[in-house]
Design a protein around this motif. Structure first.
Motif, short mmCIF file in Angstrom:
data_model
loop_
_atom_site.label_atom_id
_atom_site.label_comp_id
_atom_site.label_asym_id
_atom_site.label_seq_id
_atom_site.Cartn_x
_atom_site.Cartn_y
_atom_site.Cartn_z
N PRO C 196 0.98 -1.17 -0.06
CA PRO C 196 -0.18 0.17 0.00
C PRO C 196 0.85 1.34 0.07
CG PRO C 196 0.22 -0.69 2.14
CD PRO C 196 0.96 -1.72 1.44
N ALA C 204 5.54 4.92 10.72
CA ALA C 204 5.11 3.42 10.29
C ALA C 204 6.00 3.04 9.36
CB ALA C 204 3.59 3.48 10.00
N PRO C 219 0.75 -7.67 2.97
CA PRO C 219 1.44 -6.46 3.33
C PRO C 219 0.94 -6.07 4.87
CG PRO C 219 1.01 -6.09 1.14
CD PRO C 219 0.18 -7.30 1.63
N LEU C 220 1.91 -5.48 5.50
CA LEU C 220 1.76 -5.30 7.21
C LEU C 220 2.08 -4.05 7.33
CD1 LEU C 220 0.64 -7.16 9.41
CD2 LEU C 220 3.25 -7.87 9.69
N VAL C 221 1.31 -3.28 7.93
CA VAL C 221 1.75 -2.05 8.50
C VAL C 221 1.91 -1.99 9.97
CG1 VAL C 221 1.09 0.68 8.53
CG2 VAL C 221 0.63 -0.87 6.69
N ASP C 222 3.04 -1.57 10.33
CA ASP C 222 3.27 -1.76 11.96
C ASP C 222 3.84 -0.50 12.29
OD1 ASP C 222 3.34 -2.49 14.71
OD2 ASP C 222 3.70 -4.54 14.03
N VAL C 223 3.93 -0.30 13.64
CA VAL C 223 4.63 1.44 14.25
C VAL C 223 6.14 1.33 13.82
CG1 VAL C 223 2.78 1.14 16.26
CG2 VAL C 223 5.04 0.08 16.45
#
Lengths: 294, 294, 294, 294
Positions: C196, C204, C219-223
């Protein structure tokens, strides 16, 4: 039922792993005990490039990789292959060892079907002539494959590949690479790259870009009976053509790959009830789908 | 060159828009002036369900939508269609008005090709019989389509569709819906849903889920010569079958859709040089690809 | 308006191309003519690792690549960067040369904003210690990046990477590789791989697999404020870590990459009206979207 | 350890299913036997809109859907929720009944953490004023959600939605619809539509198109602290806004949805060791990944 002709087999068990050797011993014992089988050859240490006259099928001990290798090995003289899977169920080697023993009578009674699978031939053209894997002239025969041709970069750079199908320009792909896959290969690298699944016995290829730079390009399914021409353009650092994840052809700028349907197809032995979709279910986890939506 | 037989045409210009009416006047004037054309009919206000005896082609004024409609309209008695696109270039109507006039001699000299395109027929089975769009018996003929069948929910609920191809269970799809598309339709709803592009003259269908619940399902390309059976399962609230974005069939739990290749195909007139890939370039923006990666 | 303090600039024009040299001559002439500018330094042939005392901004002639390099070059002592794009509009270098001249007064009047952008630092741990790009000890400082870390294979094999975030196991990725991207990098390699777009000033990271073997990973969005640990597992042939498409770290089995938000951020000068979304429109072709659906 | 204060609970078991009723009886028996618990209320037949003074947590019997409902129900006066999952493990209700009993002492000893989760508020503006679900004036409060806002069409037409974030135009989406999702909702409809997974405690929204017409648009992650404005454009037939898959707001052309982070967040009780990634593993099948590539 009158006694059938003995089934004329060869066994391919060349992978030197313990698992394959132990399976070979078990299969060998089983076959020795039967009067209705004639074991024409067993390839244990070396490849068997030509099957003996009268071979009806080659039993391949291993997984899908062993089938791919056998299929490339037999070249223009294919033999029906029956894969006995020693690991997880495969797409091509879809018989577990127990099933092989339990359903052996169906083989004897010739109650199987032989399904042909599209293979491809790739030639690498450099300047005016076809070259070999070492870049030497004499690559007219090219390289046979059952899964896919992938063009990517060993130096991890973006590459640029111009595709024509049947002489008609399609587009120029920029990105990490490009895959041209058979139906059999569609569940391998192509699937990871976002390509669709093609029913195994279709006569079509699918072209799928790897990490394309242009957001509008999509996987493309086209006929098998056309020449696919992949020409390396300006960005070509480290470009390499890989066939079935094995054979690697280093490329240089201006190189052209020509892919066509091979004149041979890969014949696989299918026992009654074998279903491509059942294999998809098992392999892709379609059956026990996680219920993550509320 | 000896004078050719006069070209026997019909013109379809039924869409009541100003643009179509004005194009019709211009085309009509142009055709009146030529001795080598015989205008057999023009459909302006009403549909023309059967083309007059001897019709060689139907010139369709409008866009791809007008071609889709013409193709469904002619049913089992197809006529070669030549689309003159009045808006943006289409995938099916790929001739601009100017080109139509400029290249008219090529039509007269029959220097065109007729390419056949796969169509499908859908029947809706409820209980023991085929039903109509109103749910009344008598739907044996079913519904003809050129683009796609989509099953989705009017009440915006998830639906559950069990797919069989040629009597073999494929899988059960949970999600917002399911599309079965022809090659011609592959660049329409199917493409938005993440499906691949199929070369227009392939004989294959592509099955693409819409927002699937199961993350492992992927678009699937299979042969045209099999029956695709879509059975609505438990989750079926508001389920609706839509053909070519137009015809809508309300469904209820237990309903079954049967999709097969139609016995007719849609014949499109192609002038020399027409290329499906050129159309993709123009329509999908493959040419001027944005260089967003550094 | 009282006369403003002179604007204290450095210019980075190190890329030896004709285009950059010619732009530098033009910019230099422009700056010499103005009394309200103090040109503290110009980097033409060599890098400028530390900006002179009092530097208010560095004008970077080139494209996004030049900004990426400048940002890594200044290391822990960042200077606000203003990119003047000499090719196509960039995401980072979003000012055309004409705009630079036309809107120079806004710079003098300090009518700009400085937006900070997340950078990352990667350390490569081998056995008990951090190593350098050559595998030698002493890699404690690690490597600074603004776009992304990508782990892929030079030998084009599948690799296996185990990810932990903040000490919590996430999953093991099998496939062609893995990308950890900043928001700024999200429109580069990450986007091609199916990830994304992250608004440029988010804190992030996004983790995106390249051709993943497992169809359910996404896909993975993390801090940003956690350590991302990428451990190479069994399949690691040819594995290489690449930072911003430039720095390459050869890896061996058992190697661990530790990625954290850098203590510094990359400050970019934004004139009034600059919009990330306007750049997306231009770069990704969102504006003139092709109308391919009927 | 000195005796702790009694734990002040309410129980929500409103779903009238046998499974929930039977679980309630078991939980009730369990709680009656303990001296260290004070059961302040139990909602069996009716909703409990306001929790009694002093409530420390609400035990929710059901699945993720029951948590979503509880969270919307408490509105601006949230109470920490502990989900006891009676079906499959959920993302929100991540405690099985057995675990609830076994680990009850950890609750008594307050050895849990309360994690806050982003919620949103949507208002529907028609002409000059905010309207209700029936289109009547007085919708100033709007609608609270924890998962997502989806705009789609009941008549299955394409719709056109213009998005602004913080007053800045993003783009106009054409297609089957548009989803704006919280991190908690990112594993629901958003994931099916191809959106990324957001760590549950991020403060960000993700905007994901459903079957977008424009091939270059991609999911977009942006800050939570901005107003997301979705304006229905010309194509709006049957457009409907759906919140958390439940509340449906019929829309008309020109309508505008305003989505902001809610002033409240949804507090979930997490026992030691609870991990979002462990839940992903279980729910998405990351653990037992199918080995489909050879």
């Amino acid at each position: 039922m009158p006694p059938a002709d003995p089934l004329r087999l060869v066994v391919l068990a060349r992978d030197g792993s313990d698992r394959v050797r132990s399976a070979w011993r078990e299969v060998n014992r089983f076959l020795q005990d039967r009067a209705d089988v004639e074991l024409l050859a067993a390839a244990l240490d070396d490849d068997l490039h030509v099957a003996p006259q009268g071979t009806e099928m080659a039993v391949v001990l291993g997984g899908d990789g062993a089938i791919l290798r056998a299929c490339r090995m037999f070249g223009t003289k294919q033999v029906p292959l029956l894969g006995v899977n020693l690991g997880r169920l495969g797409f091509l080697a879809d018989l577990a060892p127990d099933e092989f023993f339990d359903r052996f009578d169906e083989l004897i009674e010739r109650r199987y079907e032989i399904r042909e699978h599209l293979m491809f031939r790739v030639r690498l053209r450099r300047g005016g002539e076809y070259v070999d894997v070492d870049g030497a002239p004499g690559g007219n025969e090219g390289f046979l494959g059952l899964n896919e041709l992938a063009v990517t970069s060993r130096t991890l750079h973006m590459i640029e590949v111009r595709l024509e199908i049947g002489g008609v320009p399609v587009t120029t792909y920029n990105g990490d690479g490009l895959i041209v896959s058979t139906p059999v290969g569609s569940t391998a690298h192509n699937l990871s790259a976002g390509g669709p699944i093609l029913r195994q016995d279709l006569r079509a290829f699918v072209v799928t870009p790897i990490c394309p730079h242009t957001l509008t390009v999509r996987p493309l399914v086209d006929v098998a009976d056309a020449t696919y021409t992949l020409a390396l353009q300006n960005e070509c650092d480290g470009a390499t053509a890989t066939i079935d994840g094995r054979t690697r052809l280093p490329m240089t700028c201006g190189d052209v790959l020509e892919l066509t349907a091979a004149e041979v197809t890969c014949p696989l032995v299918k026992l009654p009830g074998a279903s491509f979709y059942a294999a998809l279910h098992n392999k892709l986890g379609w059956g026990g789908q996680p219920r993550y939506r509320r």
